[in-house]
Design an enzyme around this catalytic site. Structure first.
Site, PDB file in Angstrom:
ATOM      1  CE  LYS A 109      21.925  -7.965 -65.103  1.00  0.00           C
ATOM      2  NZ  LYS A 109      23.232  -8.352 -63.905  1.00  0.00           N
TER       3      LYS A 109
ATOM      4  CG  ASP B 221      25.374  -4.150 -64.880  1.00  0.00           C
ATOM      5  OD1 ASP B 221      25.795  -2.458 -64.925  1.00  0.00           O
ATOM      6  OD2 ASP B 221      26.573  -4.936 -65.181  1.00  0.00           O
TER       7      ASP B 221
END
Ligand code: SF4
Length: 210
Positions: A120, A138
């Site tokens: 991420k 997310d």
């Protein structure tokens, strides 16, 4: 959800916010990398409060190393998990100095090799510092994508893959920010604000809250 609806959603989100960006404060790729590394399980506002004073005295890897671990901890002690994050930051800075000439590498593999940097974080840095069409998924993006049925998946990696497949090229660089902001302020976790949502008529969520 069909292609036409997705296109309408993206067009609406773009019209509403043509130049979206992160709410983390940064002025170079290194500051962004550190801010994202510190932001796990913390709010962007909380991270900004700590990184403002920190970056004013140290905003490159060598300068952070020169501060030392204890001083760094002192700057970021208001952020959750600050002990581990400080240790990862120091190790990351050392690797940036040793392996990348003190620069943030524009390379997924090299980024993910840094301590505390996962897929991420690498996606955010590649997207927001370097303009790559990566999509960092997310919890907000996961929720919005599944609820609306825009891009469904059982986990963040599946949602990322689906988004990469269904989002047309012209929207790819910015879609991460639009979906995050939509999830943070409108399509919130407990009680989504469907009554004031700009994509309410296109969203396929069954339990809309008016
Ligand atoms: S209508 Fe409600 S559930 Fe759908 S995107 Fe908007 S806020 Fe989220």
């Amino acid at each position: 959800m069909n292609k036409e609806k997705r296109l309408q959603i993206l067009t609406r989100l773009r019209d509403d916010n043509p130049n979206p960006t992160t709410e983390l404060n940064f002025s170079n790729p290194f500051e962004l990398l550190i801010a994202v590394l510190l932001s796990a399980q913390a709010t962007d506002v909380g991270v900004n409060k700590a990184t403002g004073p920190l970056f004013a005295v140290a905003n490159n890897p060598q300068a952070i190393l020169d501060l030392g671990l204890d001083t760094l901890k002192n700057y970021i002690k208001t952020i959750g998990l600050f002990n581990t994050k400080a240790e990862n930051t120091m190790k990351t800075c050392q690797m940036l100095v040793d392996l990348h000439g003190g620069e943030v590498p524009e390379d997924r593999e090299a980024l993910e090799a840094l301590p505390g940097v996962g897929r991420k974080t690498a996606n955010v840095v590649l997207n927001t510092a370097f303009g790559w069409p990566t999509i960092a998924v997310d919890t907000h993006i996961d929720r919005v994508s599944n609820r609306t049925k825009f891009a469904m998946g059982k986990n963040v990696v599946e949602v990322e893959q689906k988004l990469l497949k269904v989002v047309p090229a012209e929207f790819k660089v910015d879609v991460h920010h639009w979906l995050i902001l939509h999830g943070r302020y409108t399509c919130v976790a407990r009680k989504p604000k469907c009554g004031s949502c700009i994509i309410e008529d296109l969203c396929e969520y069954k339990d809309k809250v008016e």
